[in-house]
Design a protein around this motif. Sequence first.
Motif, short mmCIF file in Angstrom:
data_model
loop_
_atom_site.label_atom_id
_atom_site.label_comp_id
_atom_site.label_asym_id
_atom_site.label_seq_id
_atom_site.Cartn_x
_atom_site.Cartn_y
_atom_site.Cartn_z
N ILE A 172 44.81 30.56 38.79
CA ILE A 172 44.90 29.16 39.22
C ILE A 172 43.74 28.86 40.14
O ILE A 172 43.41 29.67 41.02
CB ILE A 172 46.28 28.87 39.87
CG1 ILE A 172 46.43 27.37 40.16
CG2 ILE A 172 46.56 29.74 41.10
CD1 ILE A 172 47.87 26.95 40.42
N SER B 243 40.69 25.48 41.47
CA SER B 243 40.06 24.18 41.30
C SER B 243 38.56 24.42 41.22
O SER B 243 38.02 25.31 41.90
CB SER B 243 40.39 23.26 42.48
OG SER B 243 39.87 23.82 43.67
N GLY C 246 41.50 38.12 47.01
CA GLY C 246 40.54 38.97 47.70
C GLY C 246 40.65 38.77 49.20
O GLY C 246 41.14 37.75 49.68
N THR D 130 39.22 35.48 50.54
CA THR D 130 40.06 34.29 50.33
C THR D 130 41.19 34.26 51.36
O THR D 130 41.50 33.21 51.92
CB THR D 130 40.59 34.26 48.88
OG1 THR D 130 39.48 33.99 48.04
CG2 THR D 130 41.66 33.20 48.68
N SER E 299 40.02 32.76 54.37
CA SER E 299 39.73 31.32 54.29
C SER E 299 40.99 30.48 54.46
O SER E 299 40.91 29.26 54.59
CB SER E 299 39.08 31.00 52.94
OG SER E 299 40.05 30.98 51.92
N THR F 13 41.26 44.72 48.96
CA THR F 13 40.16 45.07 49.88
C THR F 13 39.85 46.56 49.72
O THR F 13 40.73 47.35 49.38
CB THR F 13 40.55 44.78 51.35
OG1 THR F 13 39.53 45.28 52.22
CG2 THR F 13 41.86 45.44 51.76
N SER G 178 42.07 48.48 45.06
CA SER G 178 41.24 48.28 43.87
C SER G 178 41.95 47.26 42.99
O SER G 178 43.14 46.96 43.19
CB SER G 178 41.07 49.60 43.09
OG SER G 178 42.33 49.99 42.56
N VAL G 179 41.21 46.75 42.02
CA VAL G 179 41.81 45.80 41.08
C VAL G 179 42.92 46.50 40.29
O VAL G 179 44.01 45.95 40.10
CB VAL G 179 40.70 45.24 40.15
CG1 VAL G 179 41.30 44.56 38.93
CG2 VAL G 179 39.83 44.28 40.93
N MET H 142 44.66 34.18 42.49
CA MET H 142 44.26 32.94 43.19
C MET H 142 42.90 33.05 43.90
O MET H 142 42.62 32.32 44.84
CB MET H 142 45.35 32.45 44.14
CG MET H 142 45.75 33.39 45.25
SD MET H 142 46.57 32.51 46.61
CE MET H 142 45.16 31.89 47.56
N ILE I 30 37.45 38.22 42.57
CA ILE I 30 38.76 38.62 42.02
C ILE I 30 39.02 37.91 40.69
O ILE I 30 39.50 38.51 39.73
CB ILE I 30 39.88 38.34 43.06
CG1 ILE I 30 39.66 39.22 44.30
CG2 ILE I 30 41.27 38.55 42.46
CD1 ILE I 30 39.67 40.72 44.05
N1 LIG Z 1 38.49 26.75 44.21
C1 LIG Z 1 39.47 27.62 44.25
O1 LIG Z 1 40.50 27.44 43.60
C2 LIG Z 1 39.33 28.85 45.09
C3 LIG Z 1 40.38 29.78 45.19
C4 LIG Z 1 40.22 30.90 46.01
C5 LIG Z 1 39.02 31.08 46.69
N2 LIG Z 1 38.05 30.17 46.57
C6 LIG Z 1 36.77 30.33 47.28
O2 LIG Z 1 36.12 31.51 46.83
C7 LIG Z 1 35.31 31.99 47.89
C8 LIG Z 1 35.65 33.45 48.16
O3 LIG Z 1 35.34 34.22 47.00
P1 LIG Z 1 34.57 35.62 47.13
O4 LIG Z 1 34.24 36.07 45.76
O5 LIG Z 1 33.48 35.47 48.13
O6 LIG Z 1 35.65 36.55 47.83
P2 LIG Z 1 37.11 37.10 47.38
O7 LIG Z 1 37.09 37.39 45.91
O8 LIG Z 1 38.15 36.20 47.91
O9 LIG Z 1 37.19 38.42 48.23
C9 LIG Z 1 36.18 39.39 48.11
C10 LIG Z 1 36.66 40.65 48.74
O10 LIG Z 1 37.75 41.19 47.98
C11 LIG Z 1 37.68 42.59 48.02
N3 LIG Z 1 37.44 43.10 46.66
C12 LIG Z 1 36.90 42.46 45.62
N4 LIG Z 1 36.87 43.28 44.54
C13 LIG Z 1 37.43 44.45 44.94
C14 LIG Z 1 37.70 45.68 44.29
N5 LIG Z 1 37.39 45.87 42.97
N6 LIG Z 1 38.28 46.67 44.98
C15 LIG Z 1 38.63 46.50 46.28
N7 LIG Z 1 38.39 45.34 46.96
C16 LIG Z 1 37.80 44.34 46.29
C17 LIG Z 1 36.51 42.95 48.92
O11 LIG Z 1 37.05 43.02 50.23
P3 LIG Z 1 36.43 43.97 51.37
O12 LIG Z 1 35.07 43.41 51.65
O13 LIG Z 1 37.39 43.83 52.50
O14 LIG Z 1 36.39 45.35 50.78
C18 LIG Z 1 35.62 41.74 48.78
O15 LIG Z 1 34.71 41.56 49.85
C19 LIG Z 1 35.58 31.10 49.09
O16 LIG Z 1 34.60 30.08 49.18
C20 LIG Z 1 36.94 30.49 48.77
O17 LIG Z 1 37.15 29.25 49.41
C21 LIG Z 1 38.17 29.06 45.79
#
Ligand SMILES: NC(=O)c1ccc[n+]([C@@H]2O[C@H](COP(=O)([O-])OP(=O)(O)OC[C@H]3O[C@@H](n4cnc5c(N)ncnc54)[C@H](OP(=O)(O)O)[C@@H]3O)[C@@H](O)[C@H]2O)c1
Length: 164
Positions: free
Chosen positions: A4, A6, A42, A45, A48, A64, A79-80, A97, A102
């Motif tokens: 899910i 936007s 993740g 998120t 945030s 994480t 892990s995933v 989400m 992720i």
């Molecule tokens: N528009 C929407 O619907 C929506 C929804 C959600 C988020 N967002 C936006 O997306 C952005 C964040 O996305 P992002 O990609 O930067 O971060 P993210 O996916 O939320 O989180 C990334 C973190 O997840 C952990 N991670 C990811 N893959 C992993 C794996 N294979 N194994 C273990 N840990 C893992 C790591 O944490 P560690 O660094 O702690 O290891 C990584 O730094 C923000 O701007 C948020 O507002 C938008």
Amino acid sequence: MNAILSAAQDWAIGKDNHLLFHLKEDMRRFRVLTTGGTVIMGRRTLESLPGEKPLPKRRNIIVTHDRQFTREGAEVAHSVDAALNMVDTTADDVWVMGGGSIYASMLSRCKKVFLTRVDATVEGADTFFPNLDKLSCWKIVSQSEPIVEDGVSYRFFEYRNRNL
Ligand SMILES: NC(=O)c1ccc[n+]([C@@H]2O[C@H](COP(=O)([O-])OP(=O)(O)OC[C@H]3O[C@@H](n4cnc5c(N)ncnc54)[C@H](OP(=O)(O)O)[C@@H]3O)[C@@H](O)[C@H]2O)c1
């Protein structure tokens, strides 16, 4: 399991670890769909969200690499695959989400994507979702009429994964 999100017209989903849009009806729909279910997100998120707190009335799984990480009201996966092992991926009430990393690693395991597509772009966006219209395994199964909020127009789309 479903995703899910936007997204803007160019499939951007975030900037500086924030959402690009705050649309009331979209937030309400997100709450209605996910309440009572499981959300997987993740660590960024989680940070945030208001107060960096897990979402109430939902099982929260935070992904994480950090083995020390704990958060009240949330379970942690390192892990995933570990996250996928904690849920029934065939269930309709398990929600991926975000954020960008992720979605990218779990999208192929999602049966549906619930997309809010906003008819706007935001300069400087730094996080994107894959363009589902360019991936042959995803097809649109429903789309809403446009909703206009604060001068911004958006529609709800449901995509279905042909492979699952
Ligand atoms: N528009 C929407 O619907 C929506 C929804 C959600 C988020 N967002 C936006 O997306 C952005 C964040 O996305 P992002 O990609 O930067 O971060 P993210 O996916 O939320 O989180 C990334 C973190 O997840 C952990 N991670 C990811 N893959 C992993 C794996 N294979 N194994 C273990 N840990 C893992 C790591 O944490 P560690 O660094 O702690 O290891 C990584 O730094 C923000 O701007 C948020 O507002 C938008």
